[in-house]
Design a protein around this motif. Structure first.
Motif, PDB file in Angstrom:
ATOM      1  N   ASN A 139      -9.507   4.074  12.886  1.00 58.40           N
ATOM      2  CA  ASN A 139      -8.994   3.340  11.734  1.00 58.40           C
ATOM      3  C   ASN A 139      -7.482   3.490  11.745  1.00 58.40           C
ATOM      4  O   ASN A 139      -6.921   4.180  12.605  1.00 58.40           O
ATOM      5  CB  ASN A 139      -9.608   3.830  10.418  1.00 58.40           C
ATOM      6  CG  ASN A 139      -9.632   5.352  10.331  1.00 58.40           C
ATOM      7  OD1 ASN A 139      -8.624   6.008  10.557  1.00 58.40           O
ATOM      8  ND2 ASN A 139     -10.804   5.906  10.040  1.00 58.40           N
ATOM      9  N   CYS A 140      -6.815   2.822  10.807  1.00 54.20           N
ATOM     10  CA  CYS A 140      -5.361   2.781  10.844  1.00 54.20           C
ATOM     11  C   CYS A 140      -4.759   3.207   9.512  1.00 54.20           C
ATOM     12  O   CYS A 140      -5.324   2.936   8.444  1.00 54.20           O
ATOM     13  CB  CYS A 140      -4.872   1.376  11.201  1.00 54.20           C
ATOM     14  SG  CYS A 140      -5.149   0.919  12.929  1.00 54.20           S
TER      15      CYS A 140
ATOM     16  N   ALA B  47      -7.580   2.579   6.773  1.00 57.27           N
ATOM     17  CA  ALA B  47      -7.757   1.138   6.620  1.00 57.27           C
ATOM     18  C   ALA B  47      -8.333   0.535   7.889  1.00 57.27           C
ATOM     19  O   ALA B  47      -8.270   1.121   8.973  1.00 57.27           O
ATOM     20  CB  ALA B  47      -6.420   0.489   6.296  1.00 57.27           C
TER      21      ALA B  47
ATOM     22  N   SER C 197      -1.132  -8.021  10.336  1.00 60.06           N
ATOM     23  CA  SER C 197      -1.235  -8.221  11.771  1.00 60.06           C
ATOM     24  C   SER C 197      -0.095  -9.108  12.241  1.00 60.06           C
ATOM     25  O   SER C 197       0.316 -10.039  11.531  1.00 60.06           O
ATOM     26  CB  SER C 197      -2.578  -8.875  12.132  1.00 60.06           C
ATOM     27  OG  SER C 197      -2.584  -9.355  13.461  1.00 60.06           O
TER      28      SER C 197
ATOM     29  N   SER D  64      -5.335  -5.937   6.747  1.00 59.84           N
ATOM     30  CA  SER D  64      -4.298  -5.071   7.307  1.00 59.84           C
ATOM     31  C   SER D  64      -3.288  -5.964   8.016  1.00 59.84           C
ATOM     32  O   SER D  64      -3.671  -6.778   8.858  1.00 59.84           O
ATOM     33  CB  SER D  64      -4.902  -4.081   8.302  1.00 59.84           C
ATOM     34  OG  SER D  64      -5.817  -3.212   7.666  1.00 59.84           O
TER      35      SER D  64
ATOM     36  N   TYR E 236       0.859  -1.176   0.000  1.00 64.61           N
ATOM     37  CA  TYR E 236       0.000   0.000   0.000  1.00 64.61           C
ATOM     38  C   TYR E 236       0.903   1.236   0.000  1.00 64.61           C
ATOM     39  O   TYR E 236       1.687   1.436   0.922  1.00 64.61           O
ATOM     40  CB  TYR E 236      -0.876   0.045   1.258  1.00 64.61           C
ATOM     41  CG  TYR E 236      -1.880  -1.064   1.393  1.00 64.61           C
ATOM     42  CD1 TYR E 236      -3.063  -1.054   0.660  1.00 64.61           C
ATOM     43  CD2 TYR E 236      -1.661  -2.111   2.285  1.00 64.61           C
ATOM     44  CE1 TYR E 236      -3.997  -2.067   0.809  1.00 64.61           C
ATOM     45  CE2 TYR E 236      -2.591  -3.118   2.441  1.00 64.61           C
ATOM     46  CZ  TYR E 236      -3.758  -3.094   1.699  1.00 64.61           C
ATOM     47  OH  TYR E 236      -4.679  -4.093   1.853  1.00 64.61           O
TER      48      TYR E 236
ATOM     49  N   CYS F 106      -8.225  -1.612  11.161  1.00 62.80           N
ATOM     50  CA  CYS F 106      -7.095  -1.895  12.059  1.00 62.80           C
ATOM     51  C   CYS F 106      -6.924  -3.395  12.242  1.00 62.80           C
ATOM     52  O   CYS F 106      -7.899  -4.150  12.247  1.00 62.80           O
ATOM     53  CB  CYS F 106      -7.317  -1.233  13.417  1.00 62.80           C
ATOM     54  SG  CYS F 106      -7.196   0.574  13.355  1.00 62.80           S
ATOM     55  N   PRO F 107      -5.693  -3.852  12.421  1.00 60.12           N
ATOM     56  CA  PRO F 107      -5.470  -5.271  12.726  1.00 60.12           C
ATOM     57  C   PRO F 107      -6.010  -5.582  14.115  1.00 60.12           C
ATOM     58  O   PRO F 107      -6.268  -4.668  14.914  1.00 60.12           O
ATOM     59  CB  PRO F 107      -3.947  -5.402  12.658  1.00 60.12           C
ATOM     60  CG  PRO F 107      -3.439  -4.035  12.958  1.00 60.12           C
ATOM     61  CD  PRO F 107      -4.440  -3.090  12.367  1.00 60.12           C
TER      62      PRO F 107
ATOM     63  N   ILE G 178      -2.090   2.308   7.132  1.00 63.68           N
ATOM     64  CA  ILE G 178      -1.203   1.182   6.833  1.00 63.68           C
ATOM     65  C   ILE G 178      -0.369   1.452   5.591  1.00 63.68           C
ATOM     66  O   ILE G 178       0.126   0.528   4.946  1.00 63.68           O
ATOM     67  CB  ILE G 178      -1.996  -0.134   6.678  1.00 63.68           C
ATOM     68  CG1 ILE G 178      -3.010  -0.050   5.530  1.00 63.68           C
ATOM     69  CG2 ILE G 178      -2.690  -0.498   7.984  1.00 63.68           C
ATOM     70  CD1 ILE G 178      -3.668  -1.383   5.219  1.00 63.68           C
TER      71      ILE G 178
ATOM     72  N   SER H 124       2.713  -0.677   4.113  1.00 61.64           N
ATOM     73  CA  SER H 124       2.624  -2.089   4.488  1.00 61.64           C
ATOM     74  C   SER H 124       2.484  -2.975   3.251  1.00 61.64           C
ATOM     75  O   SER H 124       1.981  -2.557   2.206  1.00 61.64           O
ATOM     76  CB  SER H 124       1.420  -2.312   5.399  1.00 61.64           C
ATOM     77  OG  SER H 124       1.542  -1.578   6.589  1.00 61.64           O
TER      78      SER H 124
END
Length: 833
Positions: free
Chosen positions: A711-712, A680, A765, A763, A674, A682-683, A714, A717
């Motif tokens: 939210n995250c 995104a 993890s 996402s 990404y 979240c894990p 990422i 990643s």
């Protein structure tokens, strides 16, 4: 229902009763004249070269040799597919390193090439695959077709990189072009039986021959069954079994050398008890301590059946089913008109999906029913005109497509759901009073969510039309410039309605203030949405290739491609009042920029082949699966990530110095990530806690009782499901022998593949990275005229590995998974007539 055994026996008897005749591998009888020039030239140039090195493909919608095609392509022929036991696309990734296939059931199957194609996670009908699957020129819109057994296949071409000009709107990552054996005017037949451990049984038969001077027919049938690989102690049954049946029939009418008409029909069925998971591990989330998996299990008196996933034991208590039917009919007309060939392909296909799942992955009655049966009809029509001249070749055409999908979903909760789902985290373990607060009382009252049911009704209507063309201009004998264009129109309209009922069958509605209803509405909320959108897209590509020598080709490609607009079909996120956010109903199309350079070469008198490709693909508005933490959003929803990028290098090498020995190796390095995805999902290690508000900072990952981000980000990643390193390899050696008065060969073959680790969550993890693994297979046998008998062992070293890891519901820290196949062994006998 047609009896499988009777069909197989009948086909085999027809083959045995007819006059035996050894059949060489043949090109489609209706297409033979198209490839004759290329084949004759290659044969003349290779008269003293070991047989089998000239591979005919249709990657550019015309017959030509694989080494002349200026694109990255993996060609897997029928003998390789059969000898290595890769009898469907899911298993085919063992031979094609840049192909990734991940499946939790036939519907939820992701097929990616170079790490891109489709977002990882539960499938929505509202968006398209990024890898087009074609069988005899017919586009298969649903990836469910990929999980069926190959049926009488001649070869499979995996086209890497965007193929939007000739293969259409949804090939941003590539295409899988499957060619089946065609009817012949010379009689030929084959029968094959395989037996193995785990009660593996597979039978195949095919017969082809003339019905008259102008009509030929071919029929093929296959059946595969195998005991499951996971034992369910609740049902006392092995699950995740194989139970496949397929039938294909074709009629070829060839009134003249200039005209051929092929009518084909096929039907495939799967009916396994599938697809269950095993407990893998617990990974702390940010839910409070008493809402984590260990505390909940203790409070509910639950203990997992095994903490070692490779004991292959589970205790899932909901019904499992992966009933899957797919089939259709097609009419292909090829007519030589003047200097070119006009082709028409008319097709209808259906898909009937009847699933049952255990979505809580445990033996607890949390989610007691989870199923979304679907029915699909699709119609397609394609016209193509191919012209081949001394300086100019071109293909022009038109394509039309219409599809409807209807789905009726049911999700129900059981008596353990209240504690599992509503528990705010401060309920004392083992305390029947469950604490003084009203919320705690609801969480510990099994009747609150017991029987809570969501019933979903949805449909999708999709229409598409396109005009396309590709030109090859032979500037000199060495230099060719190949531009291509496609203009595409799409229209989609959907409908989604979720109705919610409590355990007594009473509707759960907005406006109800009773705490029980509010709690129930937090799990399933009523919803109605009807998104609709239409869009035009223009894509194009330019390929320049140069033959340094007759056996060395270099090329460069730029492609501007797209994946069509999408809509959300599994429910929308809601605002503070519980109303659907209608703006989230439509997903922008993906915009793709692709660059590739490559080398194709043969040397040592064409006994050796070495191909190399380097690529970079950038996608804006990548269509991804996201969640927003709302329990009422049944499956998450689709949204656009800012940008993703995939780049890498691929190398393929094969050598055949003599008829006694051959070897190959394929290597892929893929860096897919990404570039920008700021909102995104979240894990799990960052989920489940109290959502931060303005001025607050999320706690560290895995902080029990911590603060979670809404939210995250990422960005940077790695994309899910893609290994940075992947390679496959194999070799076969044989010796001439005379066995039972038959001249033939005793042969020993070895093949294997390796994949480095990959993320198994949308996402990345820390809990769902699948470790890298390597698999090796061995075969030993005898082949002679008309017969091939061999024994085989797959996963020789009995490697323990996961095909997929999944995050359990409600952020409790449960991680479940699907172990890959253990070591299997068996024997195969094949007869050709």
């Amino acid at each position: 229902m047609i009896n499988r055994t009777l069909l197989l026996a009948s086909s085999a008897c027809i083959a045995l009763l007819a006059s035996p005749a050894h059949a060489e591998t043949a090109i489609d009888a209706s297409d033979a004249h198209d490839a004759s020039d290329a084949t004759d030239q290659s044969t003349a140039e290779n008269a003293d070269i070991p047989r089998g090195d000239v591979i005919i493909v249709t990657a550019r919608r015309r017959q030509e040799t694989a080494q002349e095609v200026p694109l990255a392509i993996s060609v897997i022929r029928a003998d390789s597919i059969e000898s290595t036991g890769n009898f469907n696309v899911v298993k085919l990734q063992q031979l094609a390193p840049t192909l990734q296939v991940y499946t939790s059931n036939p519907r939820n199957t992701a097929v990616n090439i170079r790490g891109i194609g489709v977002p990882f996670g539960l499938t929505s009908d509202g968006f398209e695959q990024g890898v087009g699957i074609y069988i005899d020129d017919v586009y298969n819109a649903r990836v469910a077709s990929a999980v069926f057994d190959f049926l009488d296949v001649e070869q499979v071409e995996v086209l890497r990189g965007p193929q939007g000009t000739l293969y259409g709107k949804n090939t941003t990552a590539g295409a899988i072009n499957i060619t089946t054996n065609q009817p012949t005017f010379d009689f030929e037949g084959r029968a094959e039986v395989t037996l193995g451990n785990l009660n593996f049984k597979q039978a195949k038969a095919a017969v082809s021959g003339p019905l008259s001077d102008t009509v030929a027919a071919r029929i093929a049938v296959s059946s595969t069954s195998r005991r499951g690989t996971i034992y369910n102690v609740t049902s006392n049954r092995w699950i995740n079994e194989q139970d496949n049946f397929g039938l294909r029939g074709q009629l070829l009418f060839k009134p003249s050398d200039d005209l051929s008409i092929t009518l084909a029909g096929d039907y495939s069925q799967q009916d396994p008890e599938c697809c269950g998971t095993v407990y893998v591990r617990y990974g702390p989330t940010q839910r409070r301590a008493n809402g984590q998996f260990p505390a909940l299990s203790q409070a509910l008196g639950y203990q997992v059946v095994s903490t070692n996933p490779f004991d292959r034991l589970t205790d899932v208590d909901a019904s499992l089913n992966a009933g899957n039917k797919i089939g259709g009919a097609s009419l292909r007309v090829k007519w030589d008109v003047g200097p070119g060939t006009l082709t028409s392909i008319t097709a209808w296909r259906f898909w009937d999906w009847k699933p049952e799942n255990d979505r809580d992955f445990t033996g607890l009655p949390i989610v007691t029913q989870s199923q979304n049966p679907s029915q699909q009809d699709q119609y397609s029509q394609e016209f193509r005109y191919n012209y081949s001249g001394e300086k100019i070749d071109f293909v022009v055409g038109a394509f039309g497509f219409k599809q409807r999908i209807d789905t009726q979903g049911t999700e129900a909760h059981g008596p353990a759901s209240s504690r599992w789902t509503l528990n705010p985290g401060n309920v004392p373990v083992g305390d029947p009073s469950c604490g003084p607060s009203a919320t705690n009382q609801l969480a510990c009252d099994p009747s609150v969510l017991d029987g809570l049911t969501a019933r979903n009704t949805q449909y999708l209507k999709s229409t598409s039309a396109a005009l396309f063309g590709q030109l090859s201009w032979k500037v000199t004998d060495q230099l060719t410039i190949q531009p291509g264009v496609r203009i595409n129109y799409d229209k989609k309209s959907g409908f989604y309605q979720r109705e919610v009922f409590d355990g007594q069958g009473n509707p759960v509605l907005f406006g109800q203030t009773d705490p029980v209803k509010v709690a129930q509405r937090g799990v399933f909320s009523p919803q109605l949405s009807a998104p609709s959108v239409s869009d035009w897209n223009f894509s194009y590509d330019l390929n320049v290739n140069y033959k340094i020598t007759p056996d060395i080709l270099v090329y460069g490609t730029y492609a501007k491609s797209f994946k069509t607009v999408g809509i959300n079909q599994n429910g929308l996120p809601t605002d503070a009042s519980g109303n659907p956010i209608t703006a989230a109903g439509v997903i922008k199309p993906e915009s793709v920029n692709h660059f590739e350079v490559g080398l194709k070469s043969q040397f040592w008198d064409r006994r050796a082949t070495f191909n190399l490709a380097a690529f970079r693909t950038e996608i804006k508005n990548y269509q991804a699966t996201v969640t927003n933490g709302q329990l009422g959003v049944l499956r998450g929803y689709l949204a656009n990530a800012g940008k993703v990028r995939s780049q890498g290098i691929e190398a393929d090498f094969k050598v055949r110095p003599s008829d006694r020995f051959s070897a190959y190796t394929n290597l892929a390095y893929t860096d897919a990530k990404y570039v920008k995805f700021v909102d995104a999902p979240c894990p799990p290690e960052l989920s489940g806690g109290t959502t931060v508000t303005a001025g607050q900072t999320p706690d560290a990952p895995g902080t029990v009782g911590g603060l979670s981000p809404a939210n995250c980000d990422i960005s940077g990643s790695r994309l899910p499901g893609v290994s940075k390193w992947a390679f496959s390899y194999g070799a076969e050696v044989n010796l001439p022998v005379n066995l039972l008065n038959k001249d033939g060969q005793v042969y020993l073959g070895w093949d294997g593949n390796y994949r480095s680790n990959f993320s198994s969550n949308a996402s990345p993890s820390i809990y769902t990275w699948v470790k890298g693994y390597g698999l090796n297979n061995l075969r030993l046998g005898f082949r002679g005229e008309g017969v091939d008998v061999y024994g085989w062992v797959r996963n020789v070293f009995d490697v323990n590995y996961f095909e997929l890891l999944q995050v359990g519901p409600s952020n409790t820290g449960l991680i479940a998974g699907q172990p890959g196949d253990p070591r299997t062994w068996g024997g195969t006998i094949k007869f050709n007539f």
